[in-house]
Design a protein around this motif. Structure first.
Motif, PDB file in Angstrom:
ATOM      1  N   UNK A  70       0.835  -1.204   0.000  1.00 33.74           N
ATOM      2  CA  UNK A  70       0.000   0.000   0.000  1.00 33.74           C
ATOM      3  C   UNK A  70       0.869   1.253   0.000  1.00 33.74           C
ATOM      4  N   UNK A  71       1.951   1.233   0.767  1.00 31.02           N
ATOM      5  CA  UNK A  71       2.802   2.415   0.881  1.00 31.02           C
ATOM      6  C   UNK A  71       2.413   3.244   2.094  1.00 31.02           C
ATOM      7  N   UNK A  72       2.844   4.491   2.108  1.00 28.98           N
ATOM      8  CA  UNK A  72       2.657   5.363   3.265  1.00 28.98           C
ATOM      9  C   UNK A  72       1.263   5.959   3.381  1.00 28.98           C
ATOM     10  N   UNK A  73       0.449   5.834   2.369  1.00 32.71           N
ATOM     11  CA  UNK A  73      -0.864   6.478   2.364  1.00 32.71           C
ATOM     12  C   UNK A  73      -1.987   5.445   2.295  1.00 32.71           C
ATOM     13  N   UNK A  74      -2.549   5.066   3.453  1.00 29.45           N
ATOM     14  CA  UNK A  74      -3.580   4.017   3.451  1.00 29.45           C
ATOM     15  C   UNK A  74      -4.851   4.413   2.704  1.00 29.45           C
ATOM     16  N   UNK A  75      -5.036   5.684   2.433  1.00 24.87           N
ATOM     17  CA  UNK A  75      -6.219   6.131   1.706  1.00 24.87           C
ATOM     18  C   UNK A  75      -6.054   6.101   0.193  1.00 24.87           C
ATOM     19  N   UNK A  76      -4.910   5.642  -0.275  1.00 24.45           N
ATOM     20  CA  UNK A  76      -4.637   5.624  -1.718  1.00 24.45           C
ATOM     21  C   UNK A  76      -4.409   4.200  -2.200  1.00 24.45           C
ATOM     22  N   UNK A  77      -5.470   3.443  -2.276  1.00 27.09           N
ATOM     23  CA  UNK A  77      -5.362   2.070  -2.788  1.00 27.09           C
ATOM     24  C   UNK A  77      -5.411   2.091  -4.311  1.00 27.09           C
ATOM     25  N   UNK A  78      -4.587   1.281  -4.921  1.00 27.15           N
ATOM     26  CA  UNK A  78      -4.579   1.178  -6.378  1.00 27.15           C
ATOM     27  C   UNK A  78      -5.348  -0.070  -6.798  1.00 27.15           C
ATOM     28  N   UNK A  79      -6.322   0.081  -7.705  1.00 25.53           N
ATOM     29  CA  UNK A  79      -7.033  -1.103  -8.199  1.00 25.53           C
ATOM     30  C   UNK A  79      -6.045  -2.121  -8.752  1.00 25.53           C
ATOM     31  N   UNK A  80      -6.309  -3.379  -8.445  1.00 26.71           N
ATOM     32  CA  UNK A  80      -5.446  -4.467  -8.880  1.00 26.71           C
ATOM     33  C   UNK A  80      -4.431  -4.882  -7.830  1.00 26.71           C
TER      34      UNK A  80
END
Length: 96
Positions: A70-80
């Motif tokens: 996910x990385x440092x930003x839990x609100x930024x999920x990438x589809x797939x």
């Protein structure tokens, strides 16, 4: 008694996911779909009757277990993105 409010189970799923195939876990993994958030994923896995406080306690577990993808930003999920389901928590006394 007549005239009393009787709540009904809304049934069905989210309108946001209408027309999408039902999400199926593959060996404890979940693929992020467009519009997903850790909150919605946690809520889906807890079930329709999950209280907001239960979801609020669960979504950080999804983040901690998947921070590497996910990385440092839990609100930024990438589809797939493929997420691993967090380990089950056991409530109650620990076995001796």
């Amino acid at each position: 008694m007549e005239g009393r409010f009787r709540p009904q189970d809304p049934g069905g799923g989210s309108a946001r996911h209408a027309g999408l195939p039902i999400r199926e876990d593959q060996e404890g993994e979940v693929v992020v779909r467009p519009g997903d958030s850790l909150w919605t994923i946690a809520a889906e896995h807890l079930g329709q009757r999950a209280a907001p406080w239960e979801i609020a306690a669960e979504w950080p577990r999804w983040y901690e277990g998947n921070r590497d993808v996910i990385g440092q930003h839990p609100g930024r999920l990438r589809p797939g993105t493929v997420l691993r389901r967090p380990a089950e928590t056991h409530h109650g006394p620990s076995p001796s």
